[in-house]
Enzyme design. Structure first.
Site, PDB file in Angstrom:
ATOM      1  N   GLY A  12       0.840  -1.210   0.000  1.00 51.88           N
ATOM      2  CA  GLY A  12       0.000   0.000   0.000  1.00 51.88           C
ATOM      3  C   GLY A  12       0.864   1.244   0.000  1.00 51.88           C
ATOM      4  N   ARG A  73       0.922  -5.134  -5.118  1.00 53.74           N
ATOM      5  CA  ARG A  73       1.184  -6.198  -4.138  1.00 53.74           C
ATOM      6  C   ARG A  73       1.528  -7.480  -4.888  1.00 53.74           C
ATOM      7  NH1 ARG A  73      -0.632  -4.168   0.915  1.00 53.74           N
ATOM      8  NH2 ARG A  73      -2.344  -2.684   0.739  1.00 53.74           N
ATOM      9  N   ASP A 109       6.037  -5.241   5.627  1.00 54.56           N
ATOM     10  CA  ASP A 109       6.443  -6.606   5.969  1.00 54.56           C
ATOM     11  C   ASP A 109       6.467  -7.545   4.754  1.00 54.56           C
ATOM     12  OD1 ASP A 109       6.912  -8.683   8.127  1.00 54.56           O
ATOM     13  OD2 ASP A 109       5.148  -9.494   7.131  1.00 54.56           O
ATOM     14  N   THR A 133       5.088   1.777   6.109  1.00 54.50           N
ATOM     15  CA  THR A 133       3.684   1.390   6.279  1.00 54.50           C
ATOM     16  C   THR A 133       2.980   2.426   7.143  1.00 54.50           C
ATOM     17  OG1 THR A 133       2.118  -0.130   7.332  1.00 54.50           O
ATOM     18  CG2 THR A 133       4.364  -0.268   8.133  1.00 54.50           C
ATOM     19  N   ILE A 134       1.785   2.810   6.721  1.00 51.57           N
ATOM     20  CA  ILE A 134       1.030   3.748   7.570  1.00 51.57           C
ATOM     21  C   ILE A 134       0.603   3.049   8.855  1.00 51.57           C
ATOM     22  CG2 ILE A 134       0.170   5.166   5.647  1.00 51.57           C
ATOM     23  CD1 ILE A 134      -2.620   3.842   6.219  1.00 51.57           C
ATOM     24  N   ASP A 135       0.583   1.709   8.844  1.00 53.79           N
ATOM     25  CA  ASP A 135       0.132   0.960  10.031  1.00 53.79           C
ATOM     26  C   ASP A 135       1.136   1.020  11.187  1.00 53.79           C
ATOM     27  OD1 ASP A 135      -1.858   0.293   8.292  1.00 53.79           O
ATOM     28  OD2 ASP A 135      -1.608  -1.867   8.428  1.00 53.79           O
ATOM     29  N   ASP A 137       3.404  -1.009  11.918  1.00 53.68           N
ATOM     30  CA  ASP A 137       3.514  -2.301  12.595  1.00 53.68           C
ATOM     31  C   ASP A 137       4.757  -3.093  12.203  1.00 53.68           C
ATOM     32  OD1 ASP A 137       2.819  -2.962  10.026  1.00 53.68           O
ATOM     33  OD2 ASP A 137       1.006  -4.078  10.535  1.00 53.68           O
ATOM     34  N   ARG A 170     -25.657  11.609  19.079  1.00 58.54           N
ATOM     35  CA  ARG A 170     -25.488  10.285  18.458  1.00 58.54           C
ATOM     36  C   ARG A 170     -24.216   9.583  18.940  1.00 58.54           C
ATOM     37  NH1 ARG A 170     -26.691  12.276  12.311  1.00 58.54           N
ATOM     38  NH2 ARG A 170     -28.902  11.726  12.262  1.00 58.54           N
ATOM     39  N   MET A 177      -7.681   2.607   9.695  1.00 61.00           N
ATOM     40  CA  MET A 177      -6.900   1.497   9.134  1.00 61.00           C
ATOM     41  C   MET A 177      -5.963   0.901  10.186  1.00 61.00           C
ATOM     42  SD  MET A 177      -5.858   2.292   5.217  1.00 61.00           S
ATOM     43  CE  MET A 177      -6.956   1.868   3.869  1.00 61.00           C
ATOM     44  N   GLY A 178      -5.499  -0.285   9.946  1.00 58.35           N
ATOM     45  CA  GLY A 178      -4.616  -0.979  10.885  1.00 58.35           C
ATOM     46  C   GLY A 178      -5.026  -2.431  10.912  1.00 58.35           C
ATOM     47  N   ARG A 179      -4.283  -3.221  10.130  1.00 55.66           N
ATOM     48  CA  ARG A 179      -4.667  -4.627   9.946  1.00 55.66           C
ATOM     49  C   ARG A 179      -4.292  -5.481  11.155  1.00 55.66           C
ATOM     50  NH1 ARG A 179      -5.780  -7.963   6.019  1.00 55.66           N
ATOM     51  NH2 ARG A 179      -5.764  -6.328   4.437  1.00 55.66           N
ATOM     52  N   ARG A 280     -24.125   6.205  13.991  1.00 57.80           N
ATOM     53  CA  ARG A 280     -23.659   6.370  12.611  1.00 57.80           C
ATOM     54  C   ARG A 280     -22.208   5.899  12.528  1.00 57.80           C
ATOM     55  NH1 ARG A 280     -28.312   7.182  11.911  1.00 57.80           N
ATOM     56  NH2 ARG A 280     -29.337   8.915  10.838  1.00 57.80           N
ATOM     57  N   HIS A 286      -9.048   4.853   2.645  1.00 58.04           N
ATOM     58  CA  HIS A 286      -7.861   5.327   1.934  1.00 58.04           C
ATOM     59  C   HIS A 286      -7.633   6.831   2.056  1.00 58.04           C
ATOM     60  CE1 HIS A 286      -8.635   1.347   0.393  1.00 58.04           C
ATOM     61  NE2 HIS A 286      -7.338   1.287   0.186  1.00 58.04           N
ATOM     62  N   GLN A 288      -6.820   8.095   4.598  1.00 58.35           N
ATOM     63  CA  GLN A 288      -5.652   8.161   5.497  1.00 58.35           C
ATOM     64  C   GLN A 288      -4.337   7.961   4.763  1.00 58.35           C
ATOM     65  OE1 GLN A 288      -6.936   5.721   9.315  1.00 58.35           O
ATOM     66  NE2 GLN A 288      -7.994   5.149   7.445  1.00 58.35           N
ATOM     67  N   ARG A 289      -4.396   7.395   3.550  1.00 66.51           N
ATOM     68  CA  ARG A 289      -3.152   7.119   2.825  1.00 66.51           C
ATOM     69  C   ARG A 289      -2.850   8.161   1.755  1.00 66.51           C
ATOM     70  NH1 ARG A 289      -3.534   0.966   1.592  1.00 66.51           N
ATOM     71  NH2 ARG A 289      -3.376   1.652  -0.548  1.00 66.51           N
TER      72      ARG A 289
END
Ligand code: F6P
Length: 357
Positions: A12, A73, A109, A133-135, A137, A170, A177-179, A280, A286, A288-289
């Site tokens: 990504g 990928r 990774d 990686t934006i994650d 991790d 509400r 994101m964050g897998r 809600r 995306h 975020q990317r």
């Protein structure tokens, strides 16, 4: 004749990739190398699709999102449990045909895993990695570029959700994101003042979530913001996966929205007869990317690119540049791949002082 260095960006995209490319091209060119960009990650290596990058190509690109050489990928080695064939022969053939001295691999990774295998395989061992990686991790590095930008975008989104959620009384569920890890969610949740933060690392009970919502309604603060990492559970029914076997995520916020609204209607007392309990959801996805990187990510990306060339000069093959404190150091690729850097418990405990959960 100048030695050639190939570069590729895989996985990504992340804000800051162009800063890395600029760092590599500027330091590489000034150090007497020719830099060649493979188009669309490993796919460019498999297809022999590369273009020479000169100083003019990278002027001011560090301010721009995405990657000027594209990404994908695409794996070159076979994956466990996947039917993809071993295409490393084709990759090595093209790297050698181009008479490359070194390959700099920019990715997370999965992409660095391919780089490590290529290095160990010894048919083309002149490999150097740059973590992305934006994650956030990836192991063996304090931060990855792209993460700071993504957290900034997500925390701004949470700021905005406060006023609309408050006005309508509400519950707002915002999916970040964050897998494998909840870094973005915990940081954006803290920065944006979410009332509940749910990440993959920490077990949660919906009854605790309902209690926060109830307490807030009963104390007159009639709205709740819930920040949730996309990876808390794999909600995708299609089980669609990418070439590395990662399930396509997204949608947990909608599941939570429905459950919470139903629970509120059944369990909370209306302040007046016409009042409607509503939830809600917003999936940032995306957003975020994309777009321009923060100053932090521009600088980190630039420094990593510059230092990747230093690894090439010193022939520090099989290593990745990595942020350690404020310094950029070299770490072994094999130490960075094959596992994830997850959020430690104490980070969630710190956040819990400000949230109900
Ligand atoms: O790059 C990491 C990441 O942004 C994850 O947070 C997310 O699950 C995934 O990529 C999304 O991938 P794609 O762009 O293929 O939908």
């Amino acid at each position: 004749m100048a030695k050639k260095i190939g570069i590729l960006t895989g996985g990504g995209d992340a804000p800051g990739l162009n800063a890395v490319i600029r760092g590599i091209v500027v330091n590489g060119t000034k150090s007497g190398y020719e830099v060649w960009g493979f188009m669309d990650g490993w796919a460019g290596v498999l297809n022999g699709n590369a273009k020479k990058l000169i100083l003019d190509d990278v002027e001011q690109i560090h301010c721009k999102g995405g990657t000027i050489i594209g990404t994908s990928r695409t794996p070159i080695f076979p994956k466990k449990g996947k039917s993809n064939v071993d295409r490393s022969d084709e990759a090595v053939k093209h790297l050698k045909e181009m008479d490359l001295h070194a390959l700099i691999v920019i990715g997370g990774d999965d992409t660095q895993g391919e780089a490590d295998r290529l290095f160990k395989d010894q048919r083309f061992p002149h490999v150097v990695g740059v973590p992305k990686t934006i994650d956030n991790d990836l192991r063996s590095t304090d931060y990855t570029f792209g993460f700071n930008t993504a957290v900034q975008i997500a925390s701004e989104a949470i700021d905005r959700l406060h006023t609309t959620a408050n006005s309508h009384h509400r519950v707002m569920v915002v999916e970040i994101m964050g897998r494998h890890a909840g870094w973005m969610t915990i940081e954006a949740g803290m920065a944006g003042g979410a009332h509940v933060i749910l990440i993959p690392e920490t077990k949660y009970d919906m009854n605790d979530v309902y209690k926060v919502i109830k307490d807030r309604y009963e104390s007159g603060k009639g709205y709740t913001i819930i920040a949730v990492a996309e990876g808390i559970e794999e909600t995708s029914e299609s089980k669609e996966t990418d070439a590395f076997g990662n399930v396509k995520l997204g949608g947990v916020c909608e599941t939570l929205e429905a459950r919470i609204q139903e629970w509120m209607i059944e369990n909370l007392e209306k302040p007046y007869p016409e009042f409607k309990f509503e939830a809600r959801s917003v999936r940032l996805g995306h957003l975020q990317r994309g777009g321009s990187p923060t100053a932090f990510d521009r600088i980190l990306g630039t420094r990593l690119g510059v230092q990747a060339i230093e690894l090439v000069k010193n022939e520090t093959w099989g290593h990745m540049v990595s942020l350690q404190g404020t310094e950029i150091k070299a770490v072994k690729l094999e130490d960075a791949v094959g596992g994830y850097k997850i959020v430690p418990d104490y980070r969630h405990e710190e956040a819990e002082l400000f949230t109900g959960l």
